[in-house]
Write a protein that holds these residues in place. Structure first.
Motif, PDB file in Angstrom:
ATOM      1  N   MET A   1      61.859  33.091   9.923  1.00 14.62           N
ATOM      2  CA  MET A   1      60.886  33.157   8.841  1.00 14.62           C
ATOM      3  C   MET A   1      60.461  34.609   8.650  1.00 14.62           C
ATOM      4  O   MET A   1      60.125  35.292   9.605  1.00 14.62           O
ATOM      5  CB  MET A   1      59.668  32.295   9.189  1.00 14.62           C
ATOM      6  CG  MET A   1      58.689  32.184   8.050  1.00 14.62           C
ATOM      7  SD  MET A   1      57.479  30.917   8.348  1.00 14.62           S
ATOM      8  CE  MET A   1      56.620  31.636   9.700  1.00 14.62           C
ATOM      9  N   GLU A   2      60.488  35.065   7.414  1.00 20.53           N
ATOM     10  CA  GLU A   2      60.177  36.460   7.154  1.00 20.53           C
ATOM     11  C   GLU A   2      58.674  36.688   7.030  1.00 20.53           C
ATOM     12  O   GLU A   2      58.133  37.670   7.523  1.00 20.53           O
ATOM     13  CB  GLU A   2      60.866  36.908   5.868  1.00 20.53           C
ATOM     14  CG  GLU A   2      62.388  36.865   5.951  1.00 20.53           C
ATOM     15  CD  GLU A   2      62.936  37.810   7.003  1.00 20.53           C
ATOM     16  OE1 GLU A   2      62.325  38.854   7.224  1.00 20.53           O
ATOM     17  OE2 GLU A   2      63.963  37.481   7.618  1.00 20.53           O
ATOM     18  N   ASP A   3      57.981  35.813   6.323  1.00 20.51           N
ATOM     19  CA  ASP A   3      56.546  35.980   6.164  1.00 20.51           C
ATOM     20  C   ASP A   3      55.919  34.629   5.841  1.00 20.51           C
ATOM     21  O   ASP A   3      56.600  33.614   5.716  1.00 20.51           O
ATOM     22  CB  ASP A   3      56.233  37.007   5.080  1.00 20.51           C
ATOM     23  CG  ASP A   3      56.837  36.624   3.747  1.00 20.51           C
ATOM     24  OD1 ASP A   3      56.629  35.476   3.321  1.00 20.51           O
ATOM     25  OD2 ASP A   3      57.533  37.472   3.156  1.00 20.51           O
ATOM     26  N   LEU A   4      54.591  34.664   5.669  1.00 23.30           N
ATOM     27  CA  LEU A   4      53.857  33.412   5.515  1.00 23.30           C
ATOM     28  C   LEU A   4      54.089  32.724   4.178  1.00 23.30           C
ATOM     29  O   LEU A   4      53.683  31.582   3.993  1.00 23.30           O
ATOM     30  CB  LEU A   4      52.362  33.661   5.721  1.00 23.30           C
ATOM     31  CG  LEU A   4      52.008  34.016   7.160  1.00 23.30           C
ATOM     32  CD1 LEU A   4      50.534  34.353   7.264  1.00 23.30           C
ATOM     33  CD2 LEU A   4      52.359  32.895   8.100  1.00 23.30           C
ATOM     34  N   GLU A   6      56.633  31.533   3.313  1.00 19.29           N
ATOM     35  CA  GLU A   6      57.591  30.454   3.552  1.00 19.29           C
ATOM     36  C   GLU A   6      56.957  29.231   4.187  1.00 19.29           C
ATOM     37  O   GLU A   6      57.650  28.281   4.538  1.00 19.29           O
ATOM     38  CB  GLU A   6      58.730  30.967   4.429  1.00 19.29           C
ATOM     39  CG  GLU A   6      59.572  32.016   3.732  1.00 19.29           C
ATOM     40  CD  GLU A   6      60.744  32.461   4.569  1.00 19.29           C
ATOM     41  OE1 GLU A   6      61.244  31.643   5.359  1.00 19.29           O
ATOM     42  OE2 GLU A   6      61.140  33.625   4.444  1.00 19.29           O
ATOM     43  N   VAL A   7      55.638  29.236   4.335  1.00 19.10           N
ATOM     44  CA  VAL A   7      54.944  28.082   4.892  1.00 19.10           C
ATOM     45  C   VAL A   7      54.942  26.945   3.873  1.00 19.10           C
ATOM     46  O   VAL A   7      54.628  27.134   2.710  1.00 19.10           O
ATOM     47  CB  VAL A   7      53.501  28.465   5.282  1.00 19.10           C
ATOM     48  CG1 VAL A   7      52.693  27.226   5.636  1.00 19.10           C
ATOM     49  CG2 VAL A   7      53.520  29.427   6.453  1.00 19.10           C
ATOM     50  N   ASP A   8      55.315  25.744   4.322  1.00 21.31           N
ATOM     51  CA  ASP A   8      55.393  24.589   3.427  1.00 21.31           C
ATOM     52  C   ASP A   8      54.050  23.889   3.281  1.00 21.31           C
ATOM     53  O   ASP A   8      53.783  23.259   2.275  1.00 21.31           O
ATOM     54  CB  ASP A   8      56.415  23.586   3.979  1.00 21.31           C
ATOM     55  CG  ASP A   8      57.807  24.187   4.045  1.00 21.31           C
ATOM     56  OD1 ASP A   8      58.343  24.499   2.974  1.00 21.31           O
ATOM     57  OD2 ASP A   8      58.329  24.349   5.160  1.00 21.31           O
ATOM     58  N   GLU A   9      53.218  23.935   4.308  1.00 20.11           N
ATOM     59  CA  GLU A   9      51.943  23.213   4.288  1.00 20.11           C
ATOM     60  C   GLU A   9      50.920  23.992   5.102  1.00 20.11           C
ATOM     61  O   GLU A   9      51.250  24.513   6.168  1.00 20.11           O
ATOM     62  CB  GLU A   9      52.117  21.806   4.877  1.00 20.11           C
ATOM     63  CG  GLU A   9      50.846  20.964   4.851  1.00 20.11           C
ATOM     64  CD  GLU A   9      50.986  19.626   5.590  1.00 20.11           C
ATOM     65  OE1 GLU A   9      50.032  18.846   5.572  1.00 20.11           O
ATOM     66  OE2 GLU A   9      52.046  19.389   6.202  1.00 20.11           O
ATOM     67  N   VAL A  10      49.711  24.069   4.567  1.00 17.63           N
ATOM     68  CA  VAL A  10      48.614  24.684   5.308  1.00 17.63           C
ATOM     69  C   VAL A  10      47.556  23.618   5.566  1.00 17.63           C
ATOM     70  O   VAL A  10      47.131  22.916   4.641  1.00 17.63           O
ATOM     71  CB  VAL A  10      47.988  25.862   4.527  1.00 17.63           C
ATOM     72  CG1 VAL A  10      46.798  26.448   5.301  1.00 17.63           C
ATOM     73  CG2 VAL A  10      49.037  26.943   4.263  1.00 17.63           C
ATOM     74  N   PRO A 319      54.916  29.490  21.937  1.00 21.01           N
ATOM     75  CA  PRO A 319      56.152  29.551  21.174  1.00 21.01           C
ATOM     76  C   PRO A 319      57.323  28.914  21.915  1.00 21.01           C
ATOM     77  O   PRO A 319      57.516  29.154  23.109  1.00 21.01           O
ATOM     78  CB  PRO A 319      56.373  31.059  20.977  1.00 21.01           C
ATOM     79  CG  PRO A 319      54.990  31.623  20.997  1.00 21.01           C
ATOM     80  CD  PRO A 319      54.240  30.797  22.014  1.00 21.01           C
ATOM     81  N   GLY A 320      58.052  28.063  21.191  1.00 17.97           N
ATOM     82  CA  GLY A 320      59.204  27.386  21.772  1.00 17.97           C
ATOM     83  C   GLY A 320      58.911  25.999  22.311  1.00 17.97           C
ATOM     84  O   GLY A 320      59.838  25.210  22.519  1.00 17.97           O
ATOM     85  N   ALA A 323      56.040  20.866  19.226  1.00 17.42           N
ATOM     86  CA  ALA A 323      54.803  20.910  18.431  1.00 17.42           C
ATOM     87  C   ALA A 323      54.113  19.550  18.468  1.00 17.42           C
ATOM     88  O   ALA A 323      54.020  18.831  17.472  1.00 17.42           O
ATOM     89  CB  ALA A 323      55.125  21.330  16.996  1.00 17.42           C
ATOM     90  N   GLY A 351      55.796  18.410  15.184  1.00 14.45           N
ATOM     91  CA  GLY A 351      55.412  19.007  13.908  1.00 14.45           C
ATOM     92  C   GLY A 351      55.100  18.014  12.811  1.00 14.45           C
ATOM     93  O   GLY A 351      54.674  18.405  11.724  1.00 14.45           O
TER      94      GLY A 351
END
Lengths: 355, 46
Positions: A1-4, A6-10, A319-320, A323, A351
């Protein structure tokens, strides 16, 4: 992921409390029927011997479970497992142990592995448990049953069991029985647990520690030698406060923690003693009964339980890791101690929202 | 692949430490990032 972007849901948690999904490291969800009358006898002061003399105990549930058709049993277990998720458990250790026949116990393993694939179910660690008691057809011949049950362990591993457990106390299997069964379990790749129940056979806990068992559970009457053996081998202990209440004996959890023994927690849900599926209640009780801080109890109910089950991909938020998360109906972890069963607002597994 | 951001977490027990004003980034079935929400933009994973 390059930046935020690309977030699908907040999801705005609104200032609330989030923890890892809870991990119940000890329970018996595969059974039919109930033993309420027996529990009432316990409440009136009956002893274990009184219960057995009245025809109660594990064999009662074995009889009912054997007489229940597979679909009815499956529906009951499915409904039961869902309760764990609703109260914040995303992983549950689930034992067989109420068929006590080769085919029945293996069917229980397959049932659990199948249910785990359904939406809304917790992740399962399946423990093969034919050594829960001596079945009626082997009464008076416990050694013969132990040898027979040992011959089922490789099939259990093939059917999808993760571990094997042996119930070791003065009215069940001996330390020698447990050593043999657990050794065979290790040889076929199963994780091994000693069920050191109400009055464990002398030396059983030390035997399990020296054998390299994955965990030793309950340990209501662990003595100083047991404690040192567990500490020197770093063998995890799974403590179950509802059972301790029922047995009116408290395991030395504070001393275990102070000696560096890894501790996990479990509901010990079973038809004869404890009906709770609530790990939040277990955390509350662990704080009040075991002299644990809230953070120690939370840690035991997440990372501690996961460690006892050998599940090193959960129990922590890093991380890893998987979720698996819970949002609680509180804004401070102290609510676990106060609430006697803190409520969930939302549960994520891998997730995805599952409650 | 679904990326979900949990923000405005008042208290977060990670199993290692207790964070306040925290955020979590979930990338499919795994945790991708966790920390103080204020640090999120510069710490977003690759």
């Amino acid at each position: 992921m390059e930046d935020l972007t690309e977030v699908d849901e907040v999801v705005n948690i609104g200032g609330g409390l989030v923890t890892p999904g809870l991990v119940d490291a000890h329970c018996h969800p595969v059974y039919a029927g109930d033993r309420y009358a027996e529990v009432n006898m316990w409440a009136k002061g009956a002893t274990r011997a009184d219960i057995f003399a009245a025809g109660g105990g594990v064999s009662t549930t074995v009889t009912i479970t054997r007489g229940t058709d597979p679909w009815t049993l499956c529906n009951a277990v499915r409904e039961r497992l869902r309760h764990w998720v609703l109260s914040g458990s995303t992983t549950v250790e689930a034992k067989t142990g109420y068929h006590l026949t080769r085919d029945g116990e293996l069917a229980d393993v397959r049932l659990l592995r199948s249910l785990e694939e359904e939406p809304g179910m917790p992740r399962l660690h399946v423990t093969f448990f034919p050594a829960h008691g001596v079945p009626p057809e082997f009464f008076g011949r416990p050694k013969e049953y132990v040898a027979t049950a040992a011959s089922w362990l490789s099939d259990a591993a093939m059917a999808g069991a993760d571990g094997v457990d042996v119930y070791c106390d003065n009215q069940q299997f001996t330390t020698e029985d447990a050593h043999m069964l657990l050794g065979v379990g290790q040889s076929v790749g199963l994780r091994t647990t000693l069920h050191a129940c109400s009055r464990p056979r002398h030396g059983a806990v030390r035997m399990a520690a020296e054998l390299g068992c994955s965990s030793v559970d309950l340990v209501h009457e662990a003595d100083d030698e047991d404690l040192l053996a567990l500490a020197s081998t770093r063998t995890p202990v799974v403590a179950c406060p509802t059972t301790a209440l029922h047995e009116r004996r408290t395991p030395p959890v504070r001393a275990l923690l102070d000696h560096g023994v890894p501790v996990g927690l479990g509901t010990d849900h079973n038809p004869g003693q404890s009906g709770t599926t609530s790990m939040p209640l277990v955390i509350s009780l662990a704080v009040s009964m075991f002299e644990m801080t809230v953070q120690e109890a939370l840690n035991a109910a997440t990372a501690g339980s996961a460690h006892a089950l050998g599940l090193n991909d959960r129990g922590m938020i890093a991380p890893g890791m998987l979720a698996d998360l819970v949002q609680w109906d509180a804004d401070h972890e102290g609510a676990f101690a106060w609430s006697m069963g803190l409520h969930t607002l939302r549960v994520w597994q891998g997730g995805r929202t599952i409650h | 692949m679904t990326v979900v951001l949990l923000t405005n977490i008042g208290r977060l027990w990670t199993g290692i430490e207790l964070l306040t004003k925290a955020a979590i980034l979930m990338d499919d079935d795994r945790i991708a990032w966790v920390g103080h929400a204020a640090e999120l933009p510069s710490a977003s994973p690759e």
